[in-house]
Write a protein that holds these residues in place. Sequence first.
Motif, PDB file in Angstrom:
ATOM      1  N   HIS A 136      57.199  65.354  39.462  1.00 28.86           N
ATOM      2  CA  HIS A 136      56.657  66.712  39.336  1.00 28.86           C
ATOM      3  C   HIS A 136      55.556  66.891  40.381  1.00 28.86           C
ATOM      4  O   HIS A 136      54.436  66.417  40.206  1.00 28.86           O
ATOM      5  N   PHE A 137      55.874  67.578  41.464  1.00 31.59           N
ATOM      6  CA  PHE A 137      54.930  67.732  42.564  1.00 31.59           C
ATOM      7  C   PHE A 137      53.997  68.917  42.320  1.00 31.59           C
ATOM      8  O   PHE A 137      54.410  69.954  41.783  1.00 31.59           O
ATOM      9  N   ILE A 138      52.744  68.742  42.720  1.00 30.97           N
ATOM     10  CA  ILE A 138      51.748  69.789  42.559  1.00 30.97           C
ATOM     11  C   ILE A 138      50.964  69.936  43.860  1.00 30.97           C
ATOM     12  O   ILE A 138      50.999  69.052  44.730  1.00 30.97           O
TER      13      ILE A 138
ATOM     14  N   GLY B 156      50.665  66.143  46.013  1.00 29.88           N
ATOM     15  CA  GLY B 156      50.493  65.170  44.957  1.00 29.88           C
ATOM     16  C   GLY B 156      51.578  65.306  43.923  1.00 29.88           C
ATOM     17  O   GLY B 156      52.367  66.246  43.947  1.00 29.88           O
ATOM     18  N   TYR B 157      51.630  64.334  43.009  1.00 26.59           N
ATOM     19  CA  TYR B 157      52.567  64.443  41.896  1.00 26.59           C
ATOM     20  C   TYR B 157      51.867  63.986  40.613  1.00 26.59           C
ATOM     21  O   TYR B 157      51.042  63.070  40.604  1.00 26.59           O
ATOM     22  N   LEU B 158      52.206  64.702  39.540  1.00 22.03           N
ATOM     23  CA  LEU B 158      51.607  64.460  38.234  1.00 22.03           C
ATOM     24  C   LEU B 158      52.694  64.006  37.279  1.00 22.03           C
ATOM     25  O   LEU B 158      53.646  64.738  37.021  1.00 22.03           O
ATOM     26  N   GLN B 159      52.549  62.789  36.777  1.00 25.48           N
ATOM     27  CA  GLN B 159      53.434  62.251  35.763  1.00 25.48           C
ATOM     28  C   GLN B 159      52.600  61.967  34.515  1.00 25.48           C
ATOM     29  O   GLN B 159      51.380  62.133  34.518  1.00 25.48           O
ATOM     30  N   GLN B 160      53.233  61.523  33.449  1.00 28.23           N
ATOM     31  CA  GLN B 160      52.490  61.212  32.239  1.00 28.23           C
ATOM     32  C   GLN B 160      51.498  60.084  32.492  1.00 28.23           C
ATOM     33  O   GLN B 160      51.887  58.962  32.806  1.00 28.23           O
TER      34      GLN B 160
ATOM     35  N   SER C 143      44.793  57.224  36.993  1.00 29.96           N
ATOM     36  CA  SER C 143      45.611  56.899  35.828  1.00 29.96           C
ATOM     37  C   SER C 143      44.750  56.903  34.570  1.00 29.96           C
ATOM     38  O   SER C 143      43.537  56.697  34.625  1.00 29.96           O
ATOM     39  N   THR C 144      45.398  57.158  33.442  1.00 32.45           N
ATOM     40  CA  THR C 144      44.721  57.141  32.152  1.00 32.45           C
ATOM     41  C   THR C 144      45.690  56.680  31.082  1.00 32.45           C
ATOM     42  O   THR C 144      46.913  56.893  31.193  1.00 32.45           O
ATOM     43  N   TYR C 145      45.141  56.057  30.028  1.00 29.82           N
ATOM     44  CA  TYR C 145      45.956  55.664  28.887  1.00 29.82           C
ATOM     45  C   TYR C 145      46.041  56.783  27.854  1.00 29.82           C
ATOM     46  O   TYR C 145      46.776  56.663  26.874  1.00 29.82           O
ATOM     47  N   GLN C 146      45.274  57.864  28.061  1.00 33.29           N
ATOM     48  CA  GLN C 146      45.302  58.994  27.150  1.00 33.29           C
ATOM     49  C   GLN C 146      46.573  59.808  27.420  1.00 33.29           C
ATOM     50  O   GLN C 146      46.694  60.470  28.437  1.00 33.29           O
ATOM     51  N   MET C 147      47.522  59.761  26.496  1.00 31.90           N
ATOM     52  CA  MET C 147      48.831  60.355  26.720  1.00 31.90           C
ATOM     53  C   MET C 147      48.931  61.814  26.286  1.00 31.90           C
ATOM     54  O   MET C 147      49.978  62.434  26.413  1.00 31.90           O
ATOM     55  N   TYR C 148      47.864  62.368  25.714  1.00 32.15           N
ATOM     56  CA  TYR C 148      47.900  63.761  25.275  1.00 32.15           C
ATOM     57  C   TYR C 148      47.515  64.685  26.425  1.00 32.15           C
ATOM     58  O   TYR C 148      47.165  64.243  27.520  1.00 32.15           O
ATOM     59  N   GLN C 149      47.556  65.988  26.179  1.00 35.87           N
ATOM     60  CA  GLN C 149      47.246  66.953  27.216  1.00 35.87           C
ATOM     61  C   GLN C 149      45.845  66.766  27.752  1.00 35.87           C
ATOM     62  O   GLN C 149      45.571  67.028  28.932  1.00 35.87           O
TER      63      GLN C 149
ATOM     64  N   GLY D  74      44.391  64.090  28.427  1.00 34.92           N
ATOM     65  CA  GLY D  74      44.440  63.103  29.501  1.00 34.92           C
ATOM     66  C   GLY D  74      44.938  63.708  30.794  1.00 34.92           C
ATOM     67  O   GLY D  74      44.387  63.445  31.871  1.00 34.92           O
ATOM     68  N   GLN D  75      45.973  64.542  30.717  1.00 36.40           N
ATOM     69  CA  GLN D  75      46.499  65.205  31.914  1.00 36.40           C
ATOM     70  C   GLN D  75      45.454  66.142  32.507  1.00 36.40           C
ATOM     71  O   GLN D  75      45.287  66.215  33.727  1.00 36.40           O
ATOM     72  N   ASP D  76      44.744  66.864  31.637  1.00 40.24           N
ATOM     73  CA  ASP D  76      43.692  67.772  32.111  1.00 40.24           C
ATOM     74  C   ASP D  76      42.582  66.999  32.820  1.00 40.24           C
ATOM     75  O   ASP D  76      42.049  67.457  33.841  1.00 40.24           O
ATOM     76  N   ALA D  77      42.250  65.827  32.284  1.00 38.38           N
ATOM     77  CA  ALA D  77      41.206  65.009  32.905  1.00 38.38           C
ATOM     78  C   ALA D  77      41.642  64.530  34.284  1.00 38.38           C
ATOM     79  O   ALA D  77      40.847  64.544  35.238  1.00 38.38           O
ATOM     80  N   LEU D  78      42.893  64.099  34.414  1.00 33.99           N
ATOM     81  CA  LEU D  78      43.407  63.670  35.717  1.00 33.99           C
ATOM     82  C   LEU D  78      43.286  64.786  36.748  1.00 33.99           C
ATOM     83  O   LEU D  78      42.819  64.566  37.879  1.00 33.99           O
ATOM     84  N   LEU D  79      43.699  65.980  36.354  1.00 28.89           N
ATOM     85  CA  LEU D  79      43.663  67.109  37.284  1.00 28.89           C
ATOM     86  C   LEU D  79      42.238  67.481  37.661  1.00 28.89           C
ATOM     87  O   LEU D  79      41.946  67.739  38.836  1.00 28.89           O
TER      88      LEU D  79
END
Length: 204
Positions: free
Chosen positions: A80-82, A88-92, A107-113, A115-120
Motif C-alpha cells: 500500500h503506497f502512500i 513510501g508504503y504503509l503495512q500493518q 515499526s510498531t507492535y501496536q496493531m490497532y489504528q 499504531g498506524q496513526d503513530a507511524l504516520l
Amino acid sequence: TCAIPLCWKLTQDEEVYDANNLWNIIDGAADLYLEYAFVDLHTARYINADSIEVKVEVYRHRSAEDAFGIYSQERNVGYHFIQIGMQGYLQQGVLNFLDGVYYIKLSTYQMYQSGQDALLMIGHKLHDHLKQSGSLPKVLQLFPATGMVPNSEQYIAQDFLGYGFMKSAFVATYEDGGSFKEFIIETESPEHADAMSTEYLKVV
C-alpha cells in the motif's frame, strides 16, 4: 491528537552503525546495503503515555540513487503506497519510505489504528526534520508507461544479470503479452557503452 515532542519520549541509541559494524544489527542484509553506498544508520525509539512504541531506523546513503536502490529492493508491487518523502508504503505495523539520501524504516507492535496513526505522524515529522527535496530518479521517466507494472522499478548497483562489468542499472517489469524486464544503464560516454556491449556479447 498530540504532536511530537509534547506527548512522546524520544530515546536515541548511542551506537551509530557504519560499514564496519552494520552486521551487528542487520547481519543477514548488511552486504546488500553496502552495495548501495551505505554511509551510516541511526536508530531511536518513541514511546507515548499510552505505551505505544515506535522504532525508527534512519539509513543514510551516499546518493539519492543509492537510497532508492535499497528501497527498491525491499518494496513489493503489492504494498500500500502512500505519499511521504519521495515515496513510501504503509503495512500493518510498518512504515518505510524514501527521502532524498535517506531510507527510513518505522515499526510498531501496536496493531490497532492507533499504531498506524503513530507511524504516520512520526514519519511525517521525520520528513519535515530531514528537509530533503527532489523526486524519484529522473531516469525512471524514460521507461515506457504502457504495460509497466506500477512500482516495479528497481536500481541494481552491482553485477547486473550476474556480470561484474554491468553496473548502475535501472530496471522495470512489464506485463504485455508475457512478463519481461527492460533496463537502462547510464554510462560515462558512448565509448563506455560500446565497450560494455562488446563484453556482454562475448558471454551471451
